[in-house]
Design a protein around this motif. Structure first.
Motif, mmCIF file in Angstrom:
data_model
loop_
_atom_site.group_PDB
_atom_site.id
_atom_site.type_symbol
_atom_site.label_atom_id
_atom_site.label_comp_id
_atom_site.label_asym_id
_atom_site.label_seq_id
_atom_site.Cartn_x
_atom_site.Cartn_y
_atom_site.Cartn_z
ATOM 1 N N ALA A 44 -8.811 -41.224 14.333
ATOM 2 C CA ALA A 44 -8.556 -42.020 13.132
ATOM 3 C C ALA A 44 -9.486 -41.616 11.992
ATOM 4 O O ALA A 44 -9.054 -41.486 10.837
ATOM 5 N N MET A 45 -10.759 -41.406 12.305
ATOM 6 C CA MET A 45 -11.714 -41.040 11.262
ATOM 7 C C MET A 45 -11.379 -39.675 10.668
ATOM 8 O O MET A 45 -11.446 -39.477 9.446
ATOM 9 N N HIS A 46 -11.000 -38.727 11.515
ATOM 10 C CA HIS A 46 -10.632 -37.408 11.005
ATOM 11 C C HIS A 46 -9.362 -37.472 10.159
ATOM 12 O O HIS A 46 -9.258 -36.797 9.127
ATOM 13 N N ALA A 47 -8.399 -38.288 10.574
ATOM 14 C CA ALA A 47 -7.164 -38.426 9.796
ATOM 15 C C ALA A 47 -7.458 -39.015 8.421
ATOM 16 O O ALA A 47 -6.905 -38.574 7.405
ATOM 17 N N CYS A 48 -8.336 -40.002 8.380
ATOM 18 C CA CYS A 48 -8.697 -40.602 7.091
ATOM 19 C C CYS A 48 -9.388 -39.592 6.186
ATOM 20 O O CYS A 48 -9.075 -39.495 4.992
ATOM 21 N N MET A 49 -10.325 -38.823 6.738
ATOM 22 C CA MET A 49 -11.063 -37.873 5.916
ATOM 23 C C MET A 49 -10.188 -36.724 5.437
ATOM 24 O O MET A 49 -10.506 -36.060 4.457
ATOM 25 N N GLN A 50 -9.075 -36.504 6.106
ATOM 26 C CA GLN A 50 -8.138 -35.478 5.651
ATOM 27 C C GLN A 50 -7.423 -35.908 4.377
ATOM 28 O O GLN A 50 -7.116 -35.077 3.515
ATOM 29 N N HIS A 51 -7.180 -37.225 4.230
ATOM 30 C CA HIS A 51 -6.314 -37.694 3.150
ATOM 31 C C HIS A 51 -6.987 -38.592 2.113
ATOM 32 O O HIS A 51 -6.471 -38.725 1.003
ATOM 33 N N ILE A 52 -8.099 -39.212 2.444
ATOM 34 C CA ILE A 52 -8.684 -40.197 1.537
ATOM 35 C C ILE A 52 -9.195 -39.515 0.263
ATOM 36 O O ILE A 52 -9.690 -38.382 0.310
ATOM 37 N N PRO A 53 -9.039 -40.150 -0.897
ATOM 38 C CA PRO A 53 -9.584 -39.551 -2.125
ATOM 39 C C PRO A 53 -11.095 -39.361 -2.013
ATOM 40 O O PRO A 53 -11.798 -40.243 -1.527
ATOM 41 N N PHE A 54 -11.560 -38.211 -2.436
ATOM 42 C CA PHE A 54 -12.991 -37.942 -2.407
ATOM 43 C C PHE A 54 -13.605 -38.501 -3.684
ATOM 44 O O PHE A 54 -13.564 -37.876 -4.748
ATOM 45 N N ARG A 55 -14.215 -39.675 -3.565
ATOM 46 C CA ARG A 55 -14.923 -40.315 -4.670
ATOM 47 C C ARG A 55 -15.909 -41.307 -4.082
ATOM 48 O O ARG A 55 -15.744 -41.770 -2.946
ATOM 49 N N ALA A 56 -16.937 -41.629 -4.829
ATOM 50 C CA ALA A 56 -17.891 -42.635 -4.376
ATOM 51 C C ALA A 56 -17.174 -43.974 -4.259
ATOM 52 O O ALA A 56 -16.359 -44.334 -5.115
ATOM 53 N N MET A 57 -17.464 -44.708 -3.180
ATOM 54 C CA MET A 57 -16.781 -45.980 -2.975
ATOM 55 C C MET A 57 -17.605 -46.894 -2.088
ATOM 56 O O MET A 57 -18.439 -46.443 -1.299
ATOM 57 N N THR A 58 -17.377 -48.183 -2.262
ATOM 58 C CA THR A 58 -17.985 -49.177 -1.392
ATOM 59 C C THR A 58 -17.149 -49.289 -0.123
ATOM 60 O O THR A 58 -16.047 -48.733 -0.026
ATOM 61 N N ALA A 59 -17.661 -50.043 0.841
ATOM 62 C CA ALA A 59 -16.916 -50.236 2.081
ATOM 63 C C ALA A 59 -15.584 -50.934 1.812
ATOM 64 O O ALA A 59 -14.553 -50.572 2.391
ATOM 65 N N SER A 60 -15.581 -51.923 0.927
ATOM 66 C CA SER A 60 -14.330 -52.629 0.635
ATOM 67 C C SER A 60 -13.338 -51.711 -0.075
ATOM 68 O O SER A 60 -12.123 -51.778 0.168
ATOM 69 N N GLN A 61 -13.833 -50.843 -0.936
ATOM 70 C CA GLN A 61 -12.949 -49.876 -1.590
ATOM 71 C C GLN A 61 -12.409 -48.867 -0.580
ATOM 72 O O GLN A 61 -11.239 -48.470 -0.656
ATOM 73 N N ALA A 62 -13.257 -48.465 0.370
ATOM 74 C CA ALA A 62 -12.799 -47.550 1.410
ATOM 75 C C ALA A 62 -11.712 -48.206 2.256
ATOM 76 O O ALA A 62 -10.717 -47.565 2.619
ATOM 77 N N ARG A 63 -11.876 -49.497 2.563
ATOM 78 C CA ARG A 63 -10.845 -50.203 3.331
ATOM 79 C C ARG A 63 -9.527 -50.238 2.572
ATOM 80 O O ARG A 63 -8.453 -50.041 3.162
ATOM 81 N N ALA A 64 -9.586 -50.456 1.267
ATOM 82 C CA ALA A 64 -8.360 -50.465 0.469
ATOM 83 C C ALA A 64 -7.688 -49.094 0.486
ATOM 84 O O ALA A 64 -6.453 -48.998 0.576
ATOM 85 N N GLU A 65 -8.487 -48.030 0.425
ATOM 86 C CA GLU A 65 -7.926 -46.678 0.464
ATOM 87 C C GLU A 65 -7.306 -46.389 1.833
ATOM 88 O O GLU A 65 -6.239 -45.768 1.931
ATOM 89 N N ILE A 66 -7.973 -46.824 2.895
ATOM 90 C CA ILE A 66 -7.450 -46.618 4.250
ATOM 91 C C ILE A 66 -6.109 -47.332 4.413
ATOM 92 O O ILE A 66 -5.142 -46.766 4.936
ATOM 93 N N ASP A 67 -6.042 -48.573 3.953
ATOM 94 C CA ASP A 67 -4.791 -49.331 4.053
ATOM 95 C C ASP A 67 -3.685 -48.667 3.236
ATOM 96 O O ASP A 67 -2.513 -48.663 3.640
ATOM 97 N N ALA A 68 -4.058 -48.086 2.093
ATOM 98 C CA ALA A 68 -3.067 -47.391 1.263
ATOM 99 C C ALA A 68 -2.545 -46.142 1.972
ATOM 100 O O ALA A 68 -1.351 -45.816 1.874
#
Length: 203
Positions: A44-68
């Protein structure tokens, strides 16, 4: 001797098979962590890092990106549940994470192939004089910034032992050299569970 290769990461656990064949088994993403749950989280972590936007983010922002990512079908709902948003946010705050964010060139999940002499990978007594092994793998991330080229590998293991992954990172660095013409790229490992970035020095 026949050489069968599946993934460069598996070279960390090379073993001899029957009849002189040398089999490089697919690694477990859990790297020794018991149970399927650890492997599922690593995937799961590798899949997220493949697609998540590369930008500084808080944990809550990261959760929103993961859900997206899950909503858009880039990862599965199960992977979204397994992913650790705090660990992902922590990476972007790390030294290699900040460098990756600012890099003018950045590549993720890049496939490569390298043809290597068997005696550079196997024990001397196991490798024939003229044998070669085709290495194929996927580099999690590499980038170029003001400090030059750097190779970055993500690990979701309980042990933050970068030296255990040196052989793998050296192969990745060699692949980046072949693709970019870079000379001795930096080698980094980021451990999600420990929130730790380790640079492997050349030996």
């Amino acid at each position: 001797m026949k050489g069968r290769y599946r993934d460069a990461e598996a070279l960390e656990d090379t073993r001899a098979g029957d009849g002189g064949d040398y089999d490089f088994p697919l690694p477990s993403l859990s790297d020794g962590d018991p149970g399927a749950a650890a492997a599922q989280r690593g995937t799961a972590m590798h899949a997220c890092m493949q697609h998540i936007p590369f930008r500084a983010m808080t944990a809550s922002q990261a959760r929103a990106e993961i859900d997206a990512l899950a909503k858009n079908g880039l990862i599965t709902p199960a992977q979204a549940r397994e992913a650790d948003e705090s660990a992902i946010a922590g990476f972007f705050a790390s030294v290699p994470g900040r460098r990756a964010l600012a890099a003018p060139e950045l590549y993720r999940e890049t496939k490569f192939s390298l043809l290597r002499r068997a005696d550079t990978l196997l024990p001397r007594e196991a490798a024939g004089v003229d044998d070669e092994i085709l290495l194929q793998g996927v580099i999690d991330c590499f980038f170029r910034d003001g400090g030059g080229w750097a190779v970055l590998d993500f690990k979701d293991t309980r042990r933050a032992d970068a030296e255990a992954h040196r052989r793998q990172l050296e192969i990745y660095a060699e692949a980046v050299e072949a693709m970019t013409g870079a000379r001795e790229p930096e080698m980094w490992v980021y451990f999600f569970r420990a929130g730790k970035a380790v640079k492997l020095d050349r030996v």
